[in-house]
Design an enzyme around this catalytic site. Structure first.
Site, PDB file in Angstrom:
ATOM      1  N   ASP A 179       0.846  -1.189   0.000  1.00  0.00           N
ATOM      2  CA  ASP A 179       0.000   0.000   0.000  1.00  0.00           C
ATOM      3  C   ASP A 179       0.887   1.246   0.000  1.00  0.00           C
ATOM      4  O   ASP A 179       1.896   1.279   0.708  1.00  0.00           O
ATOM      5  CB  ASP A 179      -0.905  -0.013   1.237  1.00  0.00           C
ATOM      6  CG  ASP A 179      -2.032   0.998   1.137  1.00  0.00           C
ATOM      7  OD1 ASP A 179      -1.741   2.212   1.218  1.00  0.00           O
ATOM      8  OD2 ASP A 179      -3.185   0.584   0.985  1.00  0.00           O
ATOM      9  N   ILE A 180       0.529   2.251  -0.776  1.00  0.00           N
ATOM     10  CA  ILE A 180       1.357   3.468  -0.845  1.00  0.00           C
ATOM     11  C   ILE A 180       1.191   4.354   0.387  1.00  0.00           C
ATOM     12  O   ILE A 180       1.994   5.262   0.606  1.00  0.00           O
ATOM     13  CB  ILE A 180       1.079   4.302  -2.126  1.00  0.00           C
ATOM     14  CG1 ILE A 180      -0.371   4.757  -2.184  1.00  0.00           C
ATOM     15  CG2 ILE A 180       1.472   3.521  -3.365  1.00  0.00           C
ATOM     16  CD1 ILE A 180      -0.646   5.800  -3.254  1.00  0.00           C
ATOM     17  N   ASN A 191     -13.211  -3.712   2.350  1.00  0.00           N
ATOM     18  CA  ASN A 191     -14.252  -2.704   2.525  1.00  0.00           C
ATOM     19  C   ASN A 191     -15.214  -2.821   1.352  1.00  0.00           C
ATOM     20  O   ASN A 191     -14.780  -2.957   0.210  1.00  0.00           O
ATOM     21  CB  ASN A 191     -13.642  -1.305   2.566  1.00  0.00           C
ATOM     22  CG  ASN A 191     -12.695  -1.120   3.732  1.00  0.00           C
ATOM     23  OD1 ASN A 191     -12.991  -1.524   4.847  1.00  0.00           O
ATOM     24  ND2 ASN A 191     -11.545  -0.518   3.473  1.00  0.00           N
ATOM     25  N   HIS A 236     -10.601  -5.430  -3.369  1.00  0.00           N
ATOM     26  CA  HIS A 236      -9.245  -5.550  -2.846  1.00  0.00           C
ATOM     27  C   HIS A 236      -9.289  -5.896  -1.371  1.00  0.00           C
ATOM     28  O   HIS A 236     -10.190  -5.501  -0.652  1.00  0.00           O
ATOM     29  CB  HIS A 236      -8.434  -4.266  -3.072  1.00  0.00           C
ATOM     30  CG  HIS A 236      -9.039  -3.024  -2.512  1.00  0.00           C
ATOM     31  ND1 HIS A 236     -10.146  -2.397  -3.080  1.00  0.00           N
ATOM     32  CD2 HIS A 236      -8.712  -2.273  -1.437  1.00  0.00           C
ATOM     33  CE1 HIS A 236     -10.452  -1.318  -2.387  1.00  0.00           C
ATOM     34  NE2 HIS A 236      -9.606  -1.225  -1.362  1.00  0.00           N
ATOM     35  N   GLU A 278     -12.901   2.812  -0.990  1.00  0.00           N
ATOM     36  CA  GLU A 278     -12.476   4.013  -1.708  1.00  0.00           C
ATOM     37  C   GLU A 278     -12.198   3.760  -3.181  1.00  0.00           C
ATOM     38  O   GLU A 278     -12.377   4.648  -4.007  1.00  0.00           O
ATOM     39  CB  GLU A 278     -11.239   4.610  -1.032  1.00  0.00           C
ATOM     40  CG  GLU A 278     -11.525   5.126   0.370  1.00  0.00           C
ATOM     41  CD  GLU A 278     -10.299   5.676   1.065  1.00  0.00           C
ATOM     42  OE1 GLU A 278      -9.215   5.737   0.453  1.00  0.00           O
ATOM     43  OE2 GLU A 278     -10.427   6.036   2.245  1.00  0.00           O
ATOM     44  N   VAL A 279     -11.723   2.561  -3.520  1.00  0.00           N
ATOM     45  CA  VAL A 279     -11.431   2.220  -4.914  1.00  0.00           C
ATOM     46  C   VAL A 279     -12.438   1.156  -5.357  1.00  0.00           C
ATOM     47  O   VAL A 279     -12.545   0.109  -4.716  1.00  0.00           O
ATOM     48  CB  VAL A 279      -9.988   1.686  -5.076  1.00  0.00           C
ATOM     49  CG1 VAL A 279      -9.718   1.295  -6.520  1.00  0.00           C
ATOM     50  CG2 VAL A 279      -8.971   2.723  -4.603  1.00  0.00           C
ATOM     51  N   HIS A 301      -7.031  -5.728   2.098  1.00  0.00           N
ATOM     52  CA  HIS A 301      -5.893  -5.159   2.813  1.00  0.00           C
ATOM     53  C   HIS A 301      -5.374  -6.251   3.742  1.00  0.00           C
ATOM     54  O   HIS A 301      -6.158  -6.903   4.429  1.00  0.00           O
ATOM     55  CB  HIS A 301      -6.329  -3.975   3.686  1.00  0.00           C
ATOM     56  CG  HIS A 301      -6.862  -2.817   2.922  1.00  0.00           C
ATOM     57  ND1 HIS A 301      -6.079  -1.734   2.578  1.00  0.00           N
ATOM     58  CD2 HIS A 301      -8.114  -2.560   2.453  1.00  0.00           C
ATOM     59  CE1 HIS A 301      -6.834  -0.860   1.933  1.00  0.00           C
ATOM     60  NE2 HIS A 301      -8.066  -1.335   1.836  1.00  0.00           N
TER      61      HIS A 301
END
Length: 121
Positions: free
Chosen positions: A33-34, A94, A107, A102-103, A109
Protein backbone atom coordinates in the site's frame (compact mmCIF):
# COMPACT_ATOMS: atom_id res chain seq x y z
CA UNK A 1 -23.02 0.12 -10.79
CA UNK A 2 -20.74 -0.97 -13.61
CA UNK A 3 -16.99 -1.51 -13.37
CA UNK A 4 -14.85 1.60 -13.94
CA UNK A 5 -11.88 0.74 -16.18
CA UNK A 6 -10.16 3.95 -15.06
CA UNK A 7 -9.91 3.12 -11.35
CA UNK A 8 -6.36 3.10 -9.97
CA UNK A 9 -6.19 -0.69 -9.55
CA UNK A 10 -7.28 -1.25 -13.15
CA UNK A 11 -4.46 1.09 -14.22
CA UNK A 12 -1.98 -0.81 -12.02
CA UNK A 13 -3.12 -4.12 -13.55
CA UNK A 14 -2.56 -2.67 -17.06
CA UNK A 15 0.91 -1.45 -16.07
CA UNK A 16 -0.01 2.23 -16.49
CA UNK A 17 0.81 2.98 -12.85
CA UNK A 18 3.74 1.28 -11.11
CA UNK A 19 3.43 -0.67 -7.88
CA UNK A 20 5.82 -2.32 -5.43
CA UNK A 21 4.83 -5.87 -6.33
CA UNK A 22 4.83 -8.64 -3.73
CA UNK A 23 3.20 -11.49 -5.66
CA UNK A 24 1.44 -12.16 -8.94
CA UNK A 25 -0.15 -15.17 -10.62
CA UNK A 26 -2.96 -15.80 -13.12
CA UNK A 27 -5.67 -14.66 -10.70
CA UNK A 28 -4.23 -12.02 -8.34
CA UNK A 29 -1.76 -9.20 -7.98
CA UNK A 30 -0.41 -8.12 -4.60
CA UNK A 31 1.56 -5.00 -3.80
CA UNK A 32 2.49 -2.74 -0.89
CA UNK A 33 0.00 0.00 0.00
CA UNK A 34 1.36 3.47 -0.84
CA UNK A 35 -0.07 4.85 2.42
CA UNK A 36 0.55 2.06 4.96
CA UNK A 37 -1.62 2.06 8.07
CA UNK A 38 0.45 -0.58 9.92
CA UNK A 39 4.06 -1.83 9.89
CA UNK A 40 3.05 -4.21 7.10
CA UNK A 41 0.19 -3.17 4.83
CA UNK A 42 -0.30 -4.99 1.54
CA UNK A 43 -3.12 -5.19 -0.97
CA UNK A 44 -4.31 -8.30 -2.80
CA UNK A 45 -6.55 -7.72 -5.81
CA UNK A 46 -8.15 -10.09 -8.29
CA UNK A 47 -7.17 -9.56 -11.91
CA UNK A 48 -10.81 -9.72 -13.00
CA UNK A 49 -13.09 -6.68 -13.21
CA UNK A 50 -14.96 -6.93 -9.90
CA UNK A 51 -16.25 -3.88 -8.04
CA UNK A 52 -16.48 -5.42 -4.58
CA UNK A 53 -16.85 -8.72 -2.72
CA UNK A 54 -20.56 -8.99 -3.53
CA UNK A 55 -19.87 -8.55 -7.26
CA UNK A 56 -17.02 -11.07 -7.06
CA UNK A 57 -19.07 -13.70 -5.21
CA UNK A 58 -21.83 -13.47 -7.85
CA UNK A 59 -19.69 -13.41 -11.00
CA UNK A 60 -16.25 -14.93 -10.39
CA UNK A 61 -15.40 -18.43 -11.56
CA UNK A 62 -14.55 -21.11 -8.99
CA UNK A 63 -10.91 -20.87 -10.11
CA UNK A 64 -10.86 -17.11 -9.47
CA UNK A 65 -12.40 -17.61 -6.03
CA UNK A 66 -9.86 -20.23 -5.01
CA UNK A 67 -7.08 -18.15 -6.58
CA UNK A 68 -7.97 -15.09 -4.51
CA UNK A 69 -8.14 -17.00 -1.22
CA UNK A 70 -4.89 -18.85 -1.90
CA UNK A 71 -3.29 -15.60 -3.03
CA UNK A 72 -4.12 -13.93 0.29
CA UNK A 73 -2.56 -16.84 2.17
CA UNK A 74 0.55 -16.93 -0.04
CA UNK A 75 1.12 -13.20 0.38
CA UNK A 76 0.75 -13.44 4.17
CA UNK A 77 3.39 -16.21 4.21
CA UNK A 78 5.66 -14.24 1.88
CA UNK A 79 5.42 -11.20 4.18
CA UNK A 80 6.14 -13.29 7.28
CA UNK A 81 2.82 -12.52 8.96
CA UNK A 82 0.90 -15.79 8.49
CA UNK A 83 0.33 -18.10 11.42
CA UNK A 84 3.04 -20.37 9.96
CA UNK A 85 5.66 -17.62 9.72
CA UNK A 86 4.56 -14.86 12.09
CA UNK A 87 2.02 -13.86 14.70
CA UNK A 88 -1.00 -13.36 12.46
CA UNK A 89 -2.60 -10.64 10.40
CA UNK A 90 -5.89 -9.03 9.50
CA UNK A 91 -7.43 -9.42 6.04
CA UNK A 92 -9.98 -6.69 5.40
CA UNK A 93 -12.23 -5.92 2.44
CA UNK A 94 -14.25 -2.70 2.52
CA UNK A 95 -17.50 -2.92 0.60
CA UNK A 96 -19.32 0.11 -0.82
CA UNK A 97 -20.00 3.46 0.82
CA UNK A 98 -20.88 2.42 4.37
CA UNK A 99 -18.06 -0.14 4.37
CA UNK A 100 -15.50 2.56 3.58
CA UNK A 101 -14.51 1.35 0.11
CA UNK A 102 -12.48 4.01 -1.71
CA UNK A 103 -11.43 2.22 -4.91
CA UNK A 104 -14.21 0.46 -6.88
CA UNK A 105 -12.17 -2.70 -7.53
CA UNK A 106 -12.31 -5.59 -5.05
CA UNK A 107 -9.25 -5.55 -2.85
CA UNK A 108 -8.14 -7.04 0.43
CA UNK A 109 -5.89 -5.16 2.81
CA UNK A 110 -3.44 -7.33 4.76
CA UNK A 111 -2.24 -5.72 7.98
CA UNK A 112 0.47 -7.22 10.18
CA UNK A 113 3.90 -7.02 11.69
CA UNK A 114 2.43 -5.52 14.88
CA UNK A 115 -0.81 -5.64 16.89
CA UNK A 116 -3.58 -4.44 14.64
CA UNK A 117 -5.92 -3.25 17.39
CA UNK A 118 -9.69 -2.98 17.57
CA UNK A 119 -11.72 -4.24 14.68
CA UNK A 120 -14.04 -1.22 14.54
CA UNK A 121 -13.74 2.11 16.28
Amino acid sequence: MSYDDNNIFAKILRGEIPCKKIYEDDHVLSFHDINPQKKIHALVIPKGKYIDFDDFSQKASPEEMVGLLKGISLVAKKLGISVDTGKGYRALANISEHGGQEVPHLHFHLFGGEKVGKMVE
